[in-house]
Design a protein around this motif. Sequence first.
Motif, PDB file in Angstrom:
ATOM      1  N   VAL A   1      30.758  31.020  31.483  1.00  0.00           N
ATOM      2  CA  VAL A   1      31.717  32.089  31.779  1.00  0.00           C
ATOM      3  C   VAL A   1      32.221  31.974  33.214  1.00  0.00           C
ATOM      4  CG1 VAL A   1      32.025  34.588  31.950  1.00  0.00           C
ATOM      5  CG2 VAL A   1      30.676  33.619  30.075  1.00  0.00           C
ATOM      6  N   VAL A   2      31.304  31.712  34.141  1.00  0.00           N
ATOM      7  CA  VAL A   2      31.714  31.564  35.539  1.00  0.00           C
ATOM      8  C   VAL A   2      32.638  30.363  35.688  1.00  0.00           C
ATOM      9  CG1 VAL A   2      30.929  31.163  37.903  1.00  0.00           C
ATOM     10  CG2 VAL A   2      29.608  32.655  36.386  1.00  0.00           C
ATOM     11  N   ARG A   3      32.264  29.245  35.081  1.00  0.00           N
ATOM     12  CA  ARG A   3      33.081  28.027  35.214  1.00  0.00           C
ATOM     13  C   ARG A   3      34.475  28.232  34.613  1.00  0.00           C
ATOM     14  NH1 ARG A   3      31.112  21.990  35.169  1.00  0.00           N
ATOM     15  NH2 ARG A   3      33.135  20.959  35.390  1.00  0.00           N
ATOM     16  N   GLN A   4      34.541  28.875  33.463  1.00  0.00           N
ATOM     17  CA  GLN A   4      35.841  29.120  32.835  1.00  0.00           C
ATOM     18  C   GLN A   4      36.725  30.009  33.703  1.00  0.00           C
ATOM     19  OE1 GLN A   4      35.660  30.215  28.565  1.00  0.00           O
ATOM     20  NE2 GLN A   4      33.608  29.332  28.591  1.00  0.00           N
ATOM     21  N   GLN A   5      36.133  31.017  34.340  1.00  0.00           N
ATOM     22  CA  GLN A   5      36.914  31.872  35.237  1.00  0.00           C
ATOM     23  C   GLN A   5      37.506  31.056  36.384  1.00  0.00           C
ATOM     24  OE1 GLN A   5      35.202  35.953  36.303  1.00  0.00           O
ATOM     25  NE2 GLN A   5      33.381  34.862  35.575  1.00  0.00           N
ATOM     26  N   VAL A   6      36.662  30.243  36.998  1.00  0.00           N
ATOM     27  CA  VAL A   6      37.094  29.462  38.156  1.00  0.00           C
ATOM     28  C   VAL A   6      38.167  28.457  37.761  1.00  0.00           C
ATOM     29  CG1 VAL A   6      36.355  27.781  39.896  1.00  0.00           C
ATOM     30  CG2 VAL A   6      34.917  29.782  39.388  1.00  0.00           C
ATOM     31  N   GLU A   7      37.937  27.745  36.679  1.00  0.00           N
ATOM     32  CA  GLU A   7      38.907  26.725  36.249  1.00  0.00           C
ATOM     33  C   GLU A   7      40.232  27.349  35.842  1.00  0.00           C
ATOM     34  OE1 GLU A   7      36.732  24.605  33.249  1.00  0.00           O
ATOM     35  OE2 GLU A   7      36.040  23.081  34.690  1.00  0.00           O
TER      36      GLU A   7
END
Length: 299
Positions: free
Chosen positions: A58-64
């Motif tokens: 979830v964190v990675r998807q937000q950042v990307e």
Amino acid sequence: MHNTILTITGSDGTGGSGVQADIRLISELGGMVASAVTSITVQNTLGIQEFYDLPVSVVRQQVEAIINDLQPQVVKIGLLRRIDVVEALADVLSHYKPRHIIYAPVLRSSRGDQLVSPSVYEAIQRLLIPLCTVVLEPSDLPAGPRRHGNANRLSSAVAFYLSQGEEIADAMLHARTYLKQLPATYAEGNSRSDELYNHFLDAVDRYFYRYADVSFYAEQLNVSPRYLAQVTRNISGRSPKYIIDERIVSEIATMLTATNYPLKDIAQRLGFSSQAHLSRFFKKNKGISPTEYKHNNTL
């Protein structure tokens, strides 16, 4: 949109720190800010009760999603509590290579509670800090009870000035100057704990002879029992139940030594189901029976 700032940190529902504070300060300076949340907290002005750390995906998807669309050249990093999140951010940012990555260690809360484990901070030091252009060490943080909030504000202000094309030294100078101009109450929460505590004591004085249940007092004050307990422990170090029971014990002791009421009448006046019930309650709290207490204090 290249002057958009991306802040990656936890959520603070009070607005005193975290993503909410970052958005507020950067927006007040006139900057554009996007965010990715790493942790959701259950907290109020009395402190943090629970953490809900978001999964790495979830964190990675937000950042990307933000990087692909808005292409921020300044990234500000705050609260990270999972090693896999640290690893994912290091991977994404090492490939993306924004112009500036700012890290302000958020290791303890304003009340001194540890927020980040040593193993996570070791991963941050090993994987993320080498990618950063600005790292605010603990010695850079202004003194005060809301140290982590101060760190957030300083790093957010630095991020803004860097997003305007300033060099690091100039951005740091302008950020410190700006923070000095903020009112002392800028980040204070609107806590009503002192007022609520006094109202609770008044209610106990008014109703102790009829009600010993914490939930009754919480309902009278229009708060949850849990919040009432936070307030009393924060101010006095005692639970609401302890305070209520202490008031009842004090009244029993007064009636035992200053009146001629039989124990049975005292029990009835104070709402106990029986004389035996009162005796058990009194001995549990005082370590001595009502009869012994009266004998020792009326000689």
